[in-house]
Write an enzyme that holds these catalytic residues in place. Structure first.
Site, PDB file in Angstrom:
ATOM      1  N   LYS A  52       0.803  -1.222   0.000  1.00  0.00           N
ATOM      2  CA  LYS A  52       0.000   0.000   0.000  1.00  0.00           C
ATOM      3  C   LYS A  52       0.837   1.274   0.000  1.00  0.00           C
ATOM      4  O   LYS A  52       0.376   2.340  -0.409  1.00  0.00           O
ATOM      5  CB  LYS A  52      -0.940  -0.010   1.202  1.00  0.00           C
ATOM      6  CG  LYS A  52      -2.067  -1.024   1.111  1.00  0.00           C
ATOM      7  CD  LYS A  52      -3.069  -0.643   0.041  1.00  0.00           C
ATOM      8  CE  LYS A  52      -4.308  -1.535   0.101  1.00  0.00           C
ATOM      9  NZ  LYS A  52      -5.339  -1.126  -0.868  1.00  0.00           N
ATOM     10  N   SER A 302       0.798 -10.059  -0.388  1.00  0.00           N
ATOM     11  CA  SER A 302       0.495  -8.628  -0.342  1.00  0.00           C
ATOM     12  C   SER A 302       0.699  -7.969   1.006  1.00  0.00           C
ATOM     13  O   SER A 302       0.829  -6.742   1.076  1.00  0.00           O
ATOM     14  CB  SER A 302      -0.951  -8.399  -0.798  1.00  0.00           C
ATOM     15  OG  SER A 302      -1.849  -9.111   0.041  1.00  0.00           O
TER      16      SER A 302
END
Length: 408
Positions: A52, A302
């Site tokens: 992110k 992720s």
């Protein structure tokens, strides 16, 4: 190269002033198991332990005059924005769901320091998002979407740039987790026809598959927040525009309990800490084993923002999914020796993990809630056969979601 690829490469080059590339590591254990050349793109090893940071940085660097950024996040986007607010010396106001794990809240505060403030609002991300957007409108700040923003998508596509450069070419297959769709749309757009992209969602947040079936983004009526990094009720409009040509067969939906088995395996075998969303791409390998044999495959792990207070729940879910732990409601005769008879039926690998018994004086039978752990799932076939032969009445409630919610 396309214009999008040029922008993604420019974003990736600019990021090197803030943080290094995340590793692309070949995994021998998974490669041997699935008969493929499997690599893990370790976004869990970024400075904020998720990808992110990339989108937040790319969007914020393009707004050098902006002094106030507002975002809504279940945790990972919040940490990326907080990190960049401190790095750039700007103010950030971050809205997070009340259900966000404490580990993510604490890390967000740590990354942002005095540059940020955190508001905990709503049980689900979509409620948090509305509150953040309303506050942003009133305050005059810049709302930085976690995924529905072209600059964020472009920044997330830097994952693909690094994969290509580290591997020396595009892989045959890339497996991508999907939440709101920012990273998955960016990576798949960057690779285009050069790599086959497969997409993975948790069962309780399969907003991409629902959108493909409807031909447009739709809002799910209910979201299971366990896979908090991918528990989104509606895929972003901009990501969906980039992904709408995806075949339904290229979207894999996995149960939350199943994802837990990979989390435990990666921790025990590889020493890799993954959050539920971070394990999605690895667990999906089992669904496409026949399609990837002999090919080069990159799984994007992720995120690794996992609160270890959740480990007992993860282990419990993994055991139940793999069939080595079951819960039964057993009707036990209310007479001396009945419990002893039941115990003699258990095998040498069977262990009682839970036992709750309420003796009722006016009845001939009492109900027992019993949890049993064993070494191999097939041991329960033997146990159930012996219970039947002995005349015991029982009910397996392991997969009864209603009863399990209240009793287990």
């Amino acid at each position: 190269m396309t214009d999008f690829q040029d922008k993604a490469r420019a974003a990736e080059a600019a990021m090197r002033a803030v943080f290094p590339q995340t590793p692309l590591l070949r995994n021998v254990h998974l490669s041997d198991r699935f008969g493929a050349d499997i690599w893990l793109k370790r976004e869990d090893l970024s400075p904020v332990r998720s990808y992110k940071l990339r989108g937040a940085y790319n969007a914020m660097r393009k707004l050098p005059e902006q002094e106030l950024f507002v975002c809504a996040s279940a945790g990972n986007h919040a940490q990326g924005v907080a990190f960049m607010c401190k790095h750039m010396g700007v103010r950030g106001v971050i809205f997070m769901p009340v259900t966000t794990p404490q580990q993510k809240i604490q890390k967000t505060r740590m990354f942002g320091g005095e540059q940020i403030e955190i508001h905990l609002v709503g049980d689900y991300f979509d409620h948090t998002l509305t509150a953040a957007q309303d506050w942003c409108t009133q305050s005059g700040g810049y709302f930085l979407s976690p995924f529905d923003d072209s600059d964020v998508i472009e920044g997330q596509a830097s994952v693909a740039v690094e994969i290509h450069d580290q591997l020396g070419r595009a892989p045959d297959v890339v497996i991508l987790p999907v939440g709101g769709g920012g990273m998955s749309s960016g990576v798949s757009t960057y690779f285009g026809a050069d790599a086959r992209c497969l997409f993975v969602e948790p069962k309780g947040g399969a907003c991409f598959k629902a959108a493909l079936a409807a031909g447009r983004p739709v809002t799910l009526s209910h979201v299971d927040t366990f896979v908090d990094g991918a528990a989104v009720g509606r895929i972003g409009e901009k990501p969906f525009n980039l992904l709408q040509a995806t075949a339904l067969s290229d979207v894999i939906v996995l149960s939350e309990d199943r994802i837990c088995t990979t989390m435990i395996e990666m921790l025990n075998v590889e020493g890799v800490v993954l959050e539920p969303a971070g394990a999605l791409s690895v667990e999906a390998l089992g669904e496409v084993q026949s399609q990837i044999r002999g090919k080069s495959v990159v799984c994007v792990t992720s995120g690794g923002n996992f609160d270890f207070e959740r480990l007992p729940e993860v282990k419990e879910r993994a055991q139940r999914y793999s069939g080595v732990k079951k819960y039964l409601i057993l009707r036990l005769p209310q007479r001396p020796g009945a419990l002893r008879e039941f115990l003699t039926i258990l095998g040498p690998d069977d262990d009682i993990a839970r036992f709750e018994y309420l003796k009722k004086s006016a009845r001939n039978f009492g109900s027992v809630l019993i949890g049993i752990e064993t070494v191999k799932a097939e041991n329960f076939e033997r146990l159930f056969a012996h219970l039947d032969d002995a005349g015991f009445s029982y009910r397996d409630i392991t997969n009864d979601e209603t009863l399990a919610q209240f009793l287990i």
